[in-house]
Design a protein around this motif. Structure first.
Motif, PDB file in Angstrom:
ATOM      1  N   GLU A  55       0.852  -1.290   0.006  1.00 13.84           N
ATOM      2  CA  GLU A  55      -0.131   0.048   0.089  1.00 13.84           C
ATOM      3  C   GLU A  55       0.834   1.561   0.042  1.00 13.84           C
ATOM      4  N   LEU A  56       0.203   2.270  -0.758  1.00 16.71           N
ATOM      5  CA  LEU A  56       1.113   3.681  -0.718  1.00 16.71           C
ATOM      6  C   LEU A  56       0.139   4.571  -0.241  1.00 16.71           C
ATOM      7  N   MET A  57       0.600   5.646   0.384  1.00 14.84           N
ATOM      8  CA  MET A  57      -0.135   6.936   0.561  1.00 14.84           C
ATOM      9  C   MET A  57       0.353   7.858  -0.266  1.00 14.84           C
ATOM     10  N   LEU A  58      -0.512   8.467  -1.002  1.00 15.19           N
ATOM     11  CA  LEU A  58      -0.030   9.404  -2.120  1.00 15.19           C
ATOM     12  C   LEU A  58      -0.585  10.741  -1.909  1.00 15.19           C
ATOM     13  N   ASP A  59       0.099  11.875  -1.772  1.00 20.09           N
ATOM     14  CA  ASP A  59      -0.031  13.350  -1.931  1.00 20.09           C
ATOM     15  C   ASP A  59      -0.074  13.687  -3.389  1.00 20.09           C
ATOM     16  N   LEU A  60      -1.485  14.010  -3.844  1.00 21.83           N
ATOM     17  CA  LEU A  60      -1.662  14.243  -5.281  1.00 21.83           C
ATOM     18  C   LEU A  60      -0.645  15.576  -5.503  1.00 21.83           C
ATOM     19  N   SER A  61      -0.267  15.706  -6.826  1.00 22.37           N
ATOM     20  CA  SER A  61       0.346  16.611  -7.373  1.00 22.37           C
ATOM     21  C   SER A  61      -0.487  17.870  -7.562  1.00 22.37           C
ATOM     22  N   PRO A  62       0.008  19.146  -7.107  1.00 23.71           N
ATOM     23  CA  PRO A  62      -0.992  20.102  -7.486  1.00 23.71           C
ATOM     24  C   PRO A  62      -1.251  20.316  -8.917  1.00 23.71           C
ATOM     25  N   GLY A  63      -2.612  20.841  -9.267  1.00 30.20           N
ATOM     26  CA  GLY A  63      -2.773  20.908 -10.664  1.00 30.20           C
ATOM     27  C   GLY A  63      -2.834  19.712 -11.280  1.00 30.20           C
ATOM     28  N   LEU A  64      -3.451  18.329 -10.695  1.00 31.47           N
ATOM     29  CA  LEU A  64      -3.372  17.185 -11.295  1.00 31.47           C
ATOM     30  C   LEU A  64      -4.143  17.282 -12.757  1.00 31.47           C
ATOM     31  N   ALA A  65      -3.524  16.637 -13.741  1.00 29.31           N
ATOM     32  CA  ALA A  65      -4.162  16.574 -15.243  1.00 29.31           C
ATOM     33  C   ALA A  65      -3.827  15.248 -15.799  1.00 29.31           C
ATOM     34  N   LEU A  66      -4.491  14.903 -16.703  1.00 26.91           N
ATOM     35  CA  LEU A  66      -4.011  13.774 -17.526  1.00 26.91           C
ATOM     36  C   LEU A  66      -2.773  13.897 -18.313  1.00 26.91           C
ATOM     37  N   PRO A  67      -1.805  13.068 -18.313  1.00 31.15           N
ATOM     38  CA  PRO A  67      -0.762  13.445 -19.198  1.00 31.15           C
ATOM     39  C   PRO A  67      -1.227  13.282 -20.663  1.00 31.15           C
ATOM     40  N   ALA A  68      -0.402  14.186 -21.494  1.00 35.36           N
ATOM     41  CA  ALA A  68      -0.677  13.977 -22.796  1.00 35.36           C
ATOM     42  C   ALA A  68      -0.430  12.622 -23.577  1.00 35.36           C
ATOM     43  N   ASP A  69       0.570  11.939 -23.006  1.00 39.42           N
ATOM     44  CA  ASP A  69       1.230  10.662 -23.550  1.00 39.42           C
ATOM     45  C   ASP A  69       0.406   9.434 -22.919  1.00 39.42           C
ATOM     46  N   LEU A  70      -0.652   9.640 -22.159  1.00 38.43           N
ATOM     47  CA  LEU A  70      -0.960   8.570 -21.149  1.00 38.43           C
ATOM     48  C   LEU A  70      -1.533   7.597 -22.261  1.00 38.43           C
ATOM     49  N   LYS A  71      -2.435   8.042 -23.192  1.00 36.61           N
ATOM     50  CA  LYS A  71      -2.884   6.782 -24.204  1.00 36.61           C
ATOM     51  C   LYS A  71      -2.035   6.158 -24.884  1.00 36.61           C
ATOM     52  N   GLN A  72      -0.689   6.702 -25.159  1.00 40.14           N
ATOM     53  CA  GLN A  72       0.449   6.168 -26.008  1.00 40.14           C
ATOM     54  C   GLN A  72       1.532   5.298 -24.902  1.00 40.14           C
ATOM     55  N   ARG A  73       1.241   5.371 -23.694  1.00 42.68           N
ATOM     56  CA  ARG A  73       2.337   4.855 -23.008  1.00 42.68           C
ATOM     57  C   ARG A  73       2.335   3.053 -23.185  1.00 42.68           C
ATOM     58  N   PRO A  74       3.600   2.440 -23.402  1.00 46.92           N
ATOM     59  CA  PRO A  74       3.706   1.402 -23.340  1.00 46.92           C
ATOM     60  C   PRO A  74       3.366   0.445 -22.126  1.00 46.92           C
ATOM     61  N   LEU A  75       2.505  -0.679 -22.239  1.00 50.67           N
ATOM     62  CA  LEU A  75       2.135  -1.373 -21.250  1.00 50.67           C
ATOM     63  C   LEU A  75       2.803  -2.752 -21.410  1.00 50.67           C
TER      64      LEU A  75
END
Length: 160
Positions: A55-75
């Motif tokens: 488990e991780l506790m995560l503090d979100l980045s200010p101004g959270l936005a979808l990255p432009a490259d998200l749909k192209q990220r290699p999986l």
């Protein structure tokens, strides 16, 4: 104490609701809205590298936005039949405005199979996964894809 008394005492204690630990402490997949993947990124505040899952506790980045490259990220390929590209294509930001989220990762055996190095406080990570239906309850994400240290990990199942 006789065996009969022990059995009766144990049965009575287990029948008492106050004697039971909270059932919501661990979440199965069915609690999460698998039709609405969300994206989170930020800095790790704390890390629990233990079973039943890391488990991780995560503090979100200010101004959270979808990255432009998200749909192209290699999986990475994994043994479960997950359509990763389709999942990334429909990923959205959460509607709720919590700044701190709990990320449920995979069991340690699977984390080891993926060769995920232990993530520590201060590390930046991002993830795509699922939260509760209608974003009800606690700010918890069941992670499907973890992006850490420049690598992608598919946590639903083992690598192929």
């Amino acid at each position: 104490m006789s065996r009969r008394r022990f059995v009766l005492a144990t049965a009575a204690a287990s029948a008492t609701p106050l004697a039971l630990p909270p059932a919501w402490a661990h979440h199965g997949w069915s609690s999460f809205d698998a039709d609405r993947p969300i994206y989170l990124e930020g800095k790790v505040v704390s890390s629990k590298w233990q079973n039943p899952h890391a488990e991780l506790m995560l503090d979100l980045s200010p101004g959270l936005a979808l990255p432009a490259d998200l749909k192209q990220r290699p999986l990475p390929a994994q043994s479960a039949g997950v359509d990763g590209p389709a999942l990334l294509a429909k990923t959205v930001l959460p509607k709720r405005k919590d700044r701190r989220w709990e990320l449920e990762l995979a069991p340690l055996t699977r984390m080891s199979a993926w060769k995920v190095a232990e993530i520590k406080a201060g590390d930046p990570v991002s993830a795509v996964g699922f939260t509760f239906k209608d974003e009800a309850g606690d700010a918890v994400m069941r992670v499907e894809y973890l992006f850490a240290s420049g690598k992608s990990y598919g946590l639903r199942s083992s690598p192929v």
